[in-house]
Design an enzyme around this catalytic site. Structure first.
Site, PDB file in Angstrom:
ATOM      1  N   VAL A  16      -9.931  -2.105  -1.800  1.00 33.96           N
ATOM      2  CA  VAL A  16      -8.676  -1.549  -1.275  1.00 33.96           C
ATOM      3  C   VAL A  16      -8.857  -0.088  -0.875  1.00 33.96           C
ATOM      4  O   VAL A  16      -8.074   0.444  -0.104  1.00 33.96           O
ATOM      5  CB  VAL A  16      -7.516  -1.656  -2.301  1.00 33.96           C
ATOM      6  CG1 VAL A  16      -7.200  -3.121  -2.589  1.00 33.96           C
ATOM      7  CG2 VAL A  16      -7.796  -0.889  -3.573  1.00 33.96           C
ATOM      8  N   ASP A  17      -9.895   0.542  -1.411  1.00 31.28           N
ATOM      9  CA  ASP A  17     -10.091   1.969  -1.139  1.00 31.28           C
ATOM     10  C   ASP A  17     -10.610   2.247   0.276  1.00 31.28           C
ATOM     11  O   ASP A  17     -10.610   3.381   0.727  1.00 31.28           O
ATOM     12  CB  ASP A  17     -11.062   2.571  -2.161  1.00 31.28           C
ATOM     13  CG  ASP A  17     -10.480   2.533  -3.562  1.00 31.28           C
ATOM     14  OD1 ASP A  17      -9.252   2.670  -3.684  1.00 31.28           O
ATOM     15  OD2 ASP A  17     -11.244   2.353  -4.531  1.00 31.28           O
TER      16      ASP A  17
ATOM     17  N   MET B  33      -2.200   4.071  -4.635  1.00 31.79           N
ATOM     18  CA  MET B  33      -3.572   4.179  -5.125  1.00 31.79           C
ATOM     19  C   MET B  33      -4.435   5.063  -4.223  1.00 31.79           C
ATOM     20  O   MET B  33      -4.064   5.341  -3.082  1.00 31.79           O
ATOM     21  CB  MET B  33      -4.189   2.792  -5.257  1.00 31.79           C
ATOM     22  CG  MET B  33      -3.652   2.012  -6.445  1.00 31.79           C
ATOM     23  SD  MET B  33      -4.424   0.376  -6.579  1.00 31.79           S
ATOM     24  CE  MET B  33      -4.031  -0.044  -8.288  1.00 31.79           C
ATOM     25  N   GLY B  34      -5.592   5.412  -4.709  1.00 31.24           N
ATOM     26  CA  GLY B  34      -6.544   6.215  -3.943  1.00 31.24           C
ATOM     27  C   GLY B  34      -6.939   7.472  -4.699  1.00 31.24           C
ATOM     28  O   GLY B  34      -6.356   8.520  -4.504  1.00 31.24           O
TER      29      GLY B  34
ATOM     30  N   TYR C 159      -0.501  -2.031  -9.462  1.00 31.03           N
ATOM     31  CA  TYR C 159      -1.095  -3.333  -9.136  1.00 31.03           C
ATOM     32  C   TYR C 159      -0.306  -4.096  -8.069  1.00 31.03           C
ATOM     33  O   TYR C 159      -0.888  -4.938  -7.360  1.00 31.03           O
ATOM     34  CB  TYR C 159      -1.183  -4.208 -10.399  1.00 31.03           C
ATOM     35  CG  TYR C 159      -2.390  -3.971 -11.263  1.00 31.03           C
ATOM     36  CD1 TYR C 159      -3.365  -3.041 -10.907  1.00 31.03           C
ATOM     37  CD2 TYR C 159      -2.573  -4.679 -12.444  1.00 31.03           C
ATOM     38  CE1 TYR C 159      -4.477  -2.839 -11.712  1.00 31.03           C
ATOM     39  CE2 TYR C 159      -3.685  -4.486 -13.252  1.00 31.03           C
ATOM     40  CZ  TYR C 159      -4.636  -3.566 -12.893  1.00 31.03           C
ATOM     41  OH  TYR C 159      -5.735  -3.371 -13.695  1.00 31.03           O
TER      42      TYR C 159
ATOM     43  N   GLN D 206       0.723  -3.290  -5.282  1.00 30.29           N
ATOM     44  CA  GLN D 206       0.232  -3.066  -3.930  1.00 30.29           C
ATOM     45  C   GLN D 206      -1.019  -3.868  -3.596  1.00 30.29           C
ATOM     46  O   GLN D 206      -1.189  -4.317  -2.471  1.00 30.29           O
ATOM     47  CB  GLN D 206      -0.013  -1.577  -3.668  1.00 30.29           C
ATOM     48  CG  GLN D 206      -1.166  -0.936  -4.409  1.00 30.29           C
ATOM     49  CD  GLN D 206      -1.044   0.594  -4.497  1.00 30.29           C
ATOM     50  OE1 GLN D 206      -1.273   1.299  -3.530  1.00 30.29           O
ATOM     51  NE2 GLN D 206      -0.687   1.087  -5.669  1.00 30.29           N
TER      52      GLN D 206
END
Lengths: 421, 421
Positions: A144-145, A191-192, A298, A300
């Protein structure tokens, strides 16, 4: 005609909405190469499954169960956060892998993960050369990153991006309705840790025909409280409201995560908080504006219900291509997505050498962030937009998405030895 | 034939994924009664629009724009948190309403909201009797809290319930994949200060064919830390992981919100946090388990992309029925949803007297919560399940849902007077 070998497939690192679509691509394609690949054994919980001889016989799953992986989020065989040491540092680990692979006649190794997993896959690919065990190792990209190099984008990212873009649009419509007498700012934490790809996707919520005032806080940009509050103030004065999309990895001028505020409860115990409440609190204290905040966490990356069709297709394609590369004997490679054109969006799969992928992190280009540090540029939008295109709804039953759970039948152990991970 | 009168429509309180579907029902139906209803004027920001003569001419919107309200979340005309005082307490307010209604020939009043709004609507309905201004006032129910009496359920709730059920299922699949070497507990904070309806929806994520270990923390049940940790421990030992769905309204034995932990930052400033990080922290400290937590906040009530079809249909139906009741001269009423059967789900619209709705809060029945206080009973499931049934996807363009923004053309003011709200 070459001898048939079994294949090992495993999932590693944080799971995504579409990593199982890659598993589906691997398994369905392997089933088409019966003259080269015998059975596909999945590792239970990633490479740990190989080390502990905890293998799952995917041939025991029906075609329809395997097909259903394409619309099921999470890692169907279990994932792991476990990094192999180098062959030089921990030779026993590799001897164990060879022991297990030999016992189960495994000649193909497919590892589905991000940067750390590419490193693991690369090490396994060296078993042939360094330890004389013939193996074809292919890395199937997922993260996902969106931080793997060479590939234009990473399967898993497009669906998170779509979820964040859709959610930001929806929550912005909400706060706009409430702004007159109540909430004026909505803060969404995404996130990220290192790269702002996911935060950038929040910017997609605003389009020409649906403009939305959004402030993005990227981990690439050092947080400047005064400048941030001034920007929020400006937007709220102009539009009556605004939304803030904040990356969990945002750091202050002291180099510390903004989320790390040394929070203590009434008893003095440290509390681990997110960055959204910290930012929201600043808005309250600095501008006296009513706020709401959410943390997608989570949700996402698991949100298969709103996955990007482009992402699902690509996740499947890299799994499929991984097998096609392997049966042709390509060791230490990764199927990479190559963008042919953005409008209309066209892409194809290319073959990348794994040595150039492992341990290289792709950051967001500087010209993807607006000069003020709070938005995305047209160039960034052009890159991101195709990745969230199309919907690919899972089937529903009684109002809930029907996600598959495999039988995950264990392969009978052949070794008497145990291995401690 | 009766004289034509204009209608006033407004949205009040927290908005939802489907309150605009009710607006669509009101406006489309009013357009069919041209012999009774002239124009529909929407109040900008609820009743405040009426008090300040800030009216929107919905006749300036195309049929397709009004139809698009059915798939657009939030409040298209702006909402407000503003409660009228009683006629006795604040007569000037009601005189102002009459002044505005007279100026714009308004004879119908539709107020779309929850408990507080029902109260406002009831007070407006008394203008006829108490102050001699002829008006027909109808309350159109809406609230994610599902706490209005008489009606079987409230439009807006079904879609939140679906969002929470789907999200809980998806995040649970995620944590199950990670549990071997990483996160074992996922905590999701949901709305519901007083009643646990939304938290209960988290329980729907677990079904016979897809069982999931879930602990629900209801505001109706006093939080017992030891018992809670024991339950989480038990589930993680048995399944390897578990999910926790916690209502924002959960209180401890001291009667204080669990979220109110007196958090201070490094400078001693008070920090407003959610309840999810508090619960997550307890799990870390008490059981030493790795956790993740999310806070759905506005995302849950704005998530039109995953709205319940049953909810959308009912939201439209109460708007439509509201107009039908009004043109027949029914003052001080509310369209209520009556459940005819659960399996198959059948419902119809009945007429409820507003006096029995306003200021009455419907709590969750005690027998909807399992004896241990952490789950939902079969009876609760039977009640909730039909409400999340069916999908009703909005149209998409370039990967994003296309939500309508109305022109919201103001009606020319006729009064020279101003009114301070």
């Amino acid at each position: 005609m070459p001898k048939t070998k079994n294949a090992f497939y495993a999932q590693s690192g944080g799971v995504t909405a579409v990593i199982n679509a890659s598993a589906c691509g691997v398994i369905e394609t392997a089933r088409k190469y019966k003259n080269k690949i015998g059975k596909v054994y999945a590792g239970r919980n990633g490479i740990i499954g190989a080390l502990t001889e905890d293998l799952i016989d995917t041939s025991r799953e029906s075609a329809s169960a395997i097909a259903a992986l394409k619309h099921t989020p999470s890692g169907a065989f279990g994932s792991c956060r476990y990094k192999l040491k180098s062959i030089e540092e921990h030779r026993a680990q590799y001897e164990r892998l060879i022991e297990v692979f030999k016992a189960h006649d495994i000649g193909y190794f497919f590892y589905n993960g991000g940067g750390d997993s590419a490193d693991t896959c690369l090490k396994v690919s060296q078993l042939s050369e360094k330890m004389g065990y013939p193996i074809v190792a292919v890395h199937v990209p997922k993260t996902v990153d969106n931080d793997l190099p060479i590939t234009d984008n990473c399967p898993g990212f497009g669906s998170v991006a779509k979820y964040i873009a859709v959610s930001t649009r929806e929550a912005s419509f909400d706060v706009a309705s409430m702004a007159k007498t109540s909430t004026k700012v909505f803060v969404l934490e995404v996130m990220g840790r290192h790269a702002g790809w996911i935060a950038a996707a929040g910017g997609l919520a605003s389009t020409k025909d649906t403009e939305i005032p959004i402030v993005i806080l990227f981990p690439e940009v050092t947080f400047d409280k005064e400048k941030f509050l001034a920007r929020v103030d400006e937007l709220v004065k102009k539009h009556g409201y605004c939304s803030v999309v904040v990356s969990e990895g945002v750091k202050g001028p002291d180099g510390k995560f903004l989320s790390d505020q040394g929070l203590r409860d009434a008893f003095g115990h440290a509390q681990l908080g997110g960055v959204a409440p910290v930012v929201a609190n600043m808005i309250k204290e600095g501008l006296n504006l009513k706020y709401h905040w959410g943390v997608a966490d989570y949700l996402q990356r698991a949100a298969r219900h709103i996955a990007s069709k482009a992402d699902v297709d690509q996740a499947y394609a890299v799994g499929k291509a991984g097998v096609e590369f392997a049966v042709k004997g390509n060791n230490a490679v990764m199927p990479a997505i190559q963008r042919v054109s953005s409008k209309p969006y066209k892409w194809k799969i290319a073959m990348a050498p794994l040595a150039k992928v492992a341990n290289v992190e792709k950051m967001m280009p500087k010209d993807f962030i607006t000069p003020d540090g709070f938005g995305i540029t047209a160039k960034c939008r052009q890159y991101l937009e195709p990745l969230i295109k199309g919907e690919d709804y899972p089937p529903y039953k009684d109002g809930l998405p029907q996600y598959v759970r495999l039988k995950n039948v264990p392969v009978k152990k052949k070794l008497k030895t145990e291995f401690k991970v």
